[in-house]
Design a protein around this motif. Structure first.
Motif, PDB file in Angstrom:
ATOM      1  N   PRO A  45       0.770  -1.068  -0.322  1.00  0.00           N
ATOM      2  CA  PRO A  45       0.185  -0.076   0.057  1.00  0.00           C
ATOM      3  C   PRO A  45       1.237   1.318  -0.251  1.00  0.00           C
ATOM      4  O   PRO A  45       1.902   1.269   0.484  1.00  0.00           O
ATOM      5  N   HIS A  47       1.156   5.392   1.245  1.00  0.00           N
ATOM      6  CA  HIS A  47       1.118   6.334   2.079  1.00  0.00           C
ATOM      7  C   HIS A  47       2.897   6.804   2.742  1.00  0.00           C
ATOM      8  O   HIS A  47       3.551   5.343   3.051  1.00  0.00           O
ATOM      9  N   GLN A 246      -2.792  -0.981   6.041  1.00  0.00           N
ATOM     10  CA  GLN A 246      -3.557  -0.168   5.146  1.00  0.00           C
ATOM     11  C   GLN A 246      -3.888   0.220   5.868  1.00  0.00           C
ATOM     12  O   GLN A 246      -4.631  -0.048   6.697  1.00  0.00           O
ATOM     13  N   ARG A 252     -10.910  -0.892   1.215  1.00  0.00           N
ATOM     14  CA  ARG A 252     -10.228  -2.059   1.776  1.00  0.00           C
ATOM     15  C   ARG A 252     -11.005  -2.204   2.906  1.00  0.00           C
ATOM     16  O   ARG A 252     -11.587  -1.187   3.242  1.00  0.00           O
ATOM     17  N   VAL A 257      -5.661  -6.279   0.330  1.00  0.00           N
ATOM     18  CA  VAL A 257      -4.084  -5.193   0.444  1.00  0.00           C
ATOM     19  C   VAL A 257      -4.007  -4.770  -1.049  1.00  0.00           C
ATOM     20  O   VAL A 257      -4.219  -5.527  -1.746  1.00  0.00           O
ATOM     21  N   GLY A 259      -2.862  -1.971  -3.487  1.00  0.00           N
ATOM     22  CA  GLY A 259      -1.295  -0.813  -3.690  1.00  0.00           C
ATOM     23  C   GLY A 259      -1.073  -1.472  -4.877  1.00  0.00           C
ATOM     24  O   GLY A 259      -1.728  -1.856  -5.359  1.00  0.00           O
TER      25      GLY A 259
END
Lengths: 538, 270, 358
Positions: A45, A47, A246, A252, A257, A259
């Motif tokens: 993911p 971020h 995540q 989600r 998962v 990403g």
């Protein structure tokens, strides 16, 4: 990917033939294709805060590379030599071979100073990024099942990183690090019963002796790195097994998962990120001086410099020593009890133990045995976040106390005033931080609820046909709404008699802790509430 | 090396001290040029005081009465607010007034350096006047102040042993008790550094000539000059404050920049 | 939220695993199991990037990435050039600075070029939309777990580890004892002496002259004017075999006050000489050299942890974490007027240790 079928028909180029043959060669000997199949399309993911662990990993690689270069020139020996290198203010001065070789690396080997500075800056970054990474994991609750063990391994890595840092800091045998070792010696001697002997054995005789540098060196370049590499291996293996957490988002769930795949997107990003980290460290190292040992001079037990401080990550321990009030030492049964050393050691030990075991403590309080893969927003776990803020404050006060003299000179204060303020802050700061943070979290949660139910205030005032003025609220779309309403909610534990009809002390204790954690919880908005509020608005 | 240092000094210091023989020349100049005043301070058996020296004492006396006597007393005997100045000598006067510490502006933990209130001549007159009221350490001879021809590594070692605990190894200054501090030493003139060692202003201990000989003081001054004039080999020094500023730098700028990069890295491209 | 976790017993008697056959569900503890949660809206529609839509932009971004890689090559080459163009001239500090700076900047460009290029490649040109992977419980499947249990059962049966108690206990006993030799081996990390004895004595002895640090020249009482501070080592220390270790215990600060300023306690009347006093420089807290002497307040400050000692009152602690005063070295003068020690320190110097009072 989409071109794969086409390739089968077209004749292969020489490069493709070579790649194919090489891959075949390796796979027939390692069955690596299985690994590539397993890992190659794993999803990570995206971020920004998920990159912090990578920063730590990459700065560690930079440390390994630059450190290896330094070992080619560094002489880990305390044999006394007369320095005859090219730094004029130390010419002819007696110093250890360790110090002399450090000076030679700095002044007589091209790129040597650059490598020293890369190594040291990378070390500071390594520990700092681990710290920030731990804060991220803590405040998002990413340590919950099944990741408690990985939190603990990460914690061990943090401690090992500090140990690596301190042993490295001590190697040049300069005045600053020598006084640092002097402080370690003094602290060790203050440990009841075994302190005197531990210090004696550690230094190979009386302080400073002629052994400590070579002993720390072997820890610094062999034992500690080996353990760190092993621990990183386990840390990453568990990361792959557990898959990354995540943040909540549309689509989600706790069971997927979302990403980009390792190959190629994530690998390119992560690989590129390594070069960026390396580049940033090199840029800092080529423009900013760090640990100028030639200014400090060789270690000598008589001199000391004003503003003698350890590297930042040991600062909290130094600060704890500074904040002990006068007179904390006594004699009982003919033995000397140095509470001015024992107390900071015990307090820091407790603090560190709480950090290490926090995931297990919280798991015990909630009794939640499910797996959690959705990272919490800090506000949605107000008590945890508040405890974290209190811990950060506690650490920060100790850290600030370690630079009490610099705070005094730079802000025109008195040392005594700074120390007394820090003593008060150490006790009241965390309490204040706890309550403020908790209030802020609950406030934010209420605001989220408000927005989820009634939408944003648009600032647009409308007059209704019957003359009433209302402000138009803009409703959230489903995707934004989901981010606000999807979080875990816990309620305080009710004390209930067990099978024998007894209420155990443990149960009571757990119930009271649970009440402390969850009594003023704010529940997430339910579907019914949403519909009700919609009805109200129509 | 020596020529390089000389070249460096020429770049940054436009006045004098150009030639390797400067020490010798300065020795002569030091003795002759400031000869009158110098002889007056050091030797009690001054054979003849010139008319100009007398005038200097007189002018100094007037300046003292106008600017210093309120606190230090008309006869330098001191008051409850300030110590006696009998026997402090020309060196102490030159240091205190020449660095702007005196006259004191506000009472605080210690007298701090501020813009100088008097001209060179007035300071000289004050120094001569104070010295005339009681023998004390004299203004140092220029031969010790050149920062050249002395032993820089001995100076560095003496500095570490005698000075660094208060002034910091890099001369960045440091904290003392109750709000006092040892000031930073960057760009302190050689003369003032010497006078400070000799007279021990305020809470600084006295390093008289039996503790640190004039040559040793000159060694220390040579080292201070080396620190001033040699570029920092590692790059920006972050105030020479050691690990504290390094730690703050890596958290704020190092990690700050990297967090900014991670935000860019994980932002969706458009 | 997660559907297959949400509907467990709903019990608040937390901590109890609800064991079920097949797919085991876990207790939610005190978690509130939502029955009426807002449904997950599913993935938002994919928003294509400019590079996905416009082949021209795609081409442009490709050029941009390769420019970064080319810049990297330039940087690495410049670093190599800088290595030779900015050599280190021995003793020339500016040359060290230039070498560090330009070599570093070249390498920086070489690294950042690759890094930024690769990241930009990934962001702009590689697949833009998120992919989804399903998670599976970390716990092994029931089948696997049963197999694992079987492995252990078989192993236990075969070896008799559970059954043969004598064998098991003696093995555990043996394993516990084996590390003992390793512990003993560490004794020789340090020489045979007893540290406690060593810590109680320093280089100082009766009649030994006080000398300047570092030169080792003796000091006359008349050398000290009021307000003077001398850093002192014992005579002959520089030639001693364990110079540094001895210095770490024998360093002394020598100051002169007006005799009337000193508050001398009983038994120490002849420890000073006309207002000249000598104190150990090694802090009684954790051992930093305490040498920040303020000649007007007569305070001594430790720069490491800010302990303060009052020289007027025999170095009593007035602030900070230290407990004990700095030990005083009894001094007098010899026939030539040089300061000498009357004896060694009368108590152990430096940081406290367990056996200090024994």
């Amino acid at each position: 990917m989409t071109t794969t079928p086409a390739q089968d028909v077209q004749p292969k180029t020489r490069g493709q033939r070579f790649t194919g043959a090489a891959a075949n060669y390796i796979d027939e000997r390692t069955s690596i294709s299985g690994l590539v199949k397993e890992v190659g399309r794993k999803i990570f993911p995206d971020h920004w805060s998920f990159m912090l662990g990578e920063v730590a990993l990459y700065s560690f690689i930079v440390i390994l590379l630059s450190g290896t270069f330094l070992t080619f020139f560094f002489e880990a020996s305390m044999v006394e030599v007369h320095y005859e290198g090219s730094y004029a203010p130390l010419k002819g001065i007696e110093m250890s071979a360790a110090m002399a070789s450090t000076l030679d690396i700095s002044f007589d080997i091209r790129g040597g100073l650059l490598m020293r500075q890369i190594h040291h800056w990378a070390a500071l970054l390594f520990v700092a990024s681990i710290g920030l990474h731990m804060l991220r994991v803590y405040f998002t609750g990413a340590f919950r099942k099944p990741r408690e063990i990985n939190w603990f391994i990460g914690f061990v890595l943090f401690v090992l990183a500090m140990a690596e840092g301190f042993t490295g800091y001590s190697l040049p045998d300069d005045l600053l690090s020598g006084n640092g070792l002097r402080i370690i010696d003094g602290m060790v001697k203050g440990i009841p019963v075994i302190g005197t002997w531990i210090s004696y054995l550690l230094f190979g005789g009386e302080f400073p002796g002629v052994d400590i540098v070579s002993r720390l060196y072997i820890l610094h370049i062999m034992l500690l790195p080996a353990i760190i590499i092993a621990a990183i291996g386990i840390h990453m293996l568990l990361l792959v097994i557990n898959k990354h957490t995540q943040f909540a988002g549309p689509g989600r769930t706790n069971d997927n998962v979302v990403g980009s795949p390792v190959m190629p997107g994530f690998a390119a990003k992560a690989g590129g990120f390594f070069f960026i980290i390396f580049g940033v460290i090199t840029l800092i190292a080529s423009t900013f001086s760090i640990n100028p040992v030639w200014v400090y001079g060789p270690y000598d037990p008589s001199p000391v410099s004003a503003g003698t401080q350890p590297d930042w990550y040991i600062g909290f321990a130094d600060g704890a020593l500074r904040l002990v009030p006068p007179g904390w030492e006594t004699e009982w049964f003919g033995f000397t009890w140095s509470f001015n050393i024992i107390a900071p050691l015990v307090i820091l030990g407790l603090f560190i133990a709480i950090v290490a075991f926090y995931p297990f403590i919280e798991a015990w309080i909630t009794g939640d045995k499910r797996e959690h893969h959705i990272a919490d927003r800090p506000r949605n776990a107000p008590t945890r976040t508040a405890i974290g803020a209190a811990g950060v404050t506690f650490y920060a006060v100790l850290w600030a106390a370690a630079s009490s003299d610099l705070l005094a000179t730079h802000f025109k204060l008195s040392i005594e005033g700074v120390i007394h303020s820090c003593q008060a802050l150490l006790i009241f700061g965390p309490i204040i931080a706890y309550f403020i943070t908790k209030r802020v979290c609950l406030g934010l949660q209420k605001k989220d609820r408000e927005i989820a139910l009634h939408g944003y205030e648009s600032g647009r005032i409308v007059r209704l046909p019957h003359g009433e003025y209302i402000e138009v609220h803009e409703q959230l779309d489903d995707y934004e709404l989901w981010k606000l309403v999807s979080y875990e909610d816990y309620k305080p534990l009710m004390v209930r008699p067990d099978a024998q009809g007894r209420i155990t002390v443990g149960q009571r204790f757990r119930a009271s802790v649970s009440r402390w954690f969850f009594e003023d919880r704010i529940a997430p908005v339910s579907q019914k509430e949403i519909e009700q509020s919609k009805d109200e608005h129509h | 090396m020596a020529t390089k240092a000389a070249r460096a000094s020429r770049r940054s210091q436009p006045v004098g001290r150009r030639h390797p023989l400067a020490t010798v020349a300065l020795l002569l100049v030091g003795l002759l040029g400031t000869g009158g005043a110098y002889a007056l301070f050091t030797s009690s058996a001054t054979a003849e005081t010139s008319a100009s020296a007398e005038a200097l004492v007189e002018e100094g006396g007037k300046l003292f009465a106008a600017n210093c006597a309120t606190c230090h007393g008309l006869d330098l005997e001191g008051t409850t607010q300030a110590p006696t100045l009998i026997g402090v000598g020309a060196a102490a006067t030159d240091f205190q007034v020449g660095t702007g510490r005196m006259p004191l502006a506000i009472s605080g933990p210690q007298a701090e350096q501020k813009p100088v209130q008097f001209t060179e001549e007035q300071i000289q007159a004050l120094a001569v006047y104070v010295a005339s009221q009681g023998p004390g350490p004299a203004i140092p001879a220029d031969m010790y102040l050149t920062g050249e021809g002395y032993d820089v590594s001995n100076g560095a070692e003496l500095f570490r042993i005698n000075c660094a605990m208060c002034h910091n190894v890099a001369g960045a200054g440091g904290a003392l008790t109750e709000g006092k501090f040892a000031p930073a030493l960057a760009d302190v003139t050689a003369k003032h550094a010497y006078e400070a060692m000799l007279t021990g202003p305020q809470n600084m201990p006295v390093f008289n000539d039996t503790n640190l000989t004039p040559e040793e003081k000159a060694d220390i001054i040579t080292y201070l000059k080396y620190l001033d004039e040699t570029p920092s080999v590692g790059g920006f020094t972050l105030g020479s404050l050691g690990p504290v500023s390094e730690g703050l730098f890596i958290w704020i700028f190092g990690l700050g920049a990297i967090v900014a990069i991670t935000v860019w890295l994980t932002a969706k491209s458009n | 939220m997660a559907d297959d976790h949400g509907d467990t017993a709903g019990s608040t008697a937390a901590g109890k695993d609800v064991e079920q056959h097949g797919a085991p569900a876990h207790s939610a503890g005190t978690a509130v199991v939502a029955t009426d949660e807002v449904p997950n809206p599913g993935f938002p529609p994919h928003r294509p990037r400019v590079t996905d839509l416009d082949p021209k932009v795609d081409k442009q971004q490709e050029r941009r990435v390769s420019t970064m890689f080319l810049l990297s090559i330039v940087g690495s080459v410049l670093a190599v050039v800088a290595y030779f163009v900015f050599p280190i001239e021995p003793g020339n500090m500016q040359s060290v600075r230039n070498n560090t700076l330009f070599l570093g900047l070249g390498i920086t460009l070489g690294l950042l070029g690759i890094g930024i290029g690769a990241v930009h490649w990934s962001k702009a040109l590689m697949q833009g939309h998120d992919l989804v992977e399903q998670r599976h419980g970390t716990r092994g499947s029931e089948e696997t777990r049963a197999k694992a249990v079987e492995v252990f059962t078989l192993g236990n049966k075969d070896s008799g580890f559970g059954r043969r108690t004598l064998l098991r206990r003696s093995l555990i006993g043996a394993l516990v004892v084996t590390p003992l030799p390793a512990i003993v081996l560490f004794r020789d990390l340090a020489p045979a002496d007893n540290p406690v004895t060593l810590l109680k004595h320093t280089f100082w002895e009766e009649g030994m002259r006080l000398t300047r640090d570092p030169s080792g020249t003796p000091i006359k009482a008349s050398d000290l004017t009021i307000g003077s501070a001398f850093q002192v080592i014992p005579e002959g220390l520089n030639d001693s075999e364990h110079r540094i270790e001895e210095k770490a215990k024998a360093s002394v600060l020598l100051v002169r006050l007006k005799p009337e300023d000193l508050e001398v306690s009983e038994g120490r009347e002849d420890w000073n000489y006309d207002g000249i006093v000598a104190y150990s420089k090694i802090c009684t807290h954790v051992g930093c050299p305490v040498a920040l002497y303020e000649q007007q307040t007569h305070h001594l400050l430790c720069p490491c942890h800010q302990s303060q000692f009052d020289i007027k009152r025999e170095a009593a602690v007035i602030f900070g974490p230290a407990k004990r005063p700095l030990p005083q070295l009894p001094i007098t003068v010899d026939s030539e007027g040089y300061l000498i020690a009357k004896s060694d320190f009368t108590e152990p110097i430096g940081p406290s240790f367990w056996e200090r009072k024994l």
